[in-house]
Design an enzyme around this catalytic site. Structure first.
Site: not given
Length: 255
Positions: A157-158, A216, A44-45, A49
């Site tokens: 994260y949520n 970011q 996913d990262g 990106h």
């Protein structure tokens, strides 16, 4: 979707290179700017990106999972890769637009596909006010931070911060505190995607705060404004038997 030109983006690790060599033997590929689909091999990262790098080209993205979670990715199937892309379902993501001001008055602008977050920089909890559409909704929140998540990012994260998972078509945003201390019982809010959320940070000398838009990061922030933008739609492709909507529903039942 009839595809003839594909671009391949990948990490240069042993596992990725072995798969890339197999794909190159089976299919023709081209430069990103000439492609009809951008294939990202990784996790996913890596996909996030590269979406940030190439979203301006308005080319669909198809992720192939080599990472651990791969929530936004598809399973590896090199022999049927083009057929899977041809049969895939298109999901449109509308990113968040973040504007952040630091203590020197400099303003930063960034896009986020998953979430915009603010968080304390030291051991001191952050203190900030929350306005929604120009109306003060919380005069002071004391917490480690807070975040605004899109439906696509609501399971990341949520969710770890205690926020709800949103269906993709909900046209909603999650506003979720991170380890709220006061008011302790406040667990966040669901807002229309048309909402504009502003965080006004208090006492930034003693309680410095950073802000992030996906990966970011911006330091020593005193104000953050977040809104959804439909000017930069992102097209993600998913195998027809395992759409992003299916994954979001499955995640809510512990899948």
């Amino acid at each position: 979707m009839n595809i003839n030109k594909i671009a391949l983006i990948y990490n240069k690790d042993y596992k990725s290179l072995a798969i890339i060599e197999e794909i190159k033997k089976l299919y023709n590929y081209c430069e990103v700017e000439e492609a009809e689909v951008i294939i990202v091999i990784g996790g996913d990262g890596a996909l996030l990106h590269n979406i940030h790098c190439y979203m301006h080209l308005n080319i669909p993205f198809y992720g192939v999972n080599l990472g651990s979670l791969g929530f936004l990715m598809n399973t590896l199937d090199t022999k049927n890769l083009l057929q899977n892309i041809h049969d895939s379902t298109v999901t449109i993501l509308n990113p968040l637009l973040m504007q952040a001001k630091d203590t020197s008055g400099q303003i930063y602008t960034a896009l986020a596909i998953n979430e915009v977050s603010i968080f304390r920089k030291t051991n001191q909890a952050a203190k900030f006010r929350i306005d929604v559409n120009g109306i003060e909704r919380m005069s002071e929140l004391v917490a480690d931070g807070a975040l605004v998540a899109t439906p696509a990012g609501s399971s990341a994260y949520n969710l770890s911060a205690g926020g709800p998972i949103l269906p993709l078509e909900s046209n909603m945003l999650c506003l979720t505190p991170i380890c709220a201390f006061r008011p302790r019982r406040w667990h966040g809010a669901l807002l229309l995607s048309s909402a504009t959320i502003k965080f006004e940070i208090f006492n930034t000398t003693k309680r410095p705060v950073n802000a992030t838009a996906d990966f970011q990061e911006f330091n020593n922030i005193i104000q953050v404004t977040v809104s959804s933008t439909k000017d930069k739609p992102i097209k993600l492709l998913f195998n027809k038997n395992h759409t992003l909507e299916d994954r979001i529903i499955k995640e809510q039942f512990g899948g």
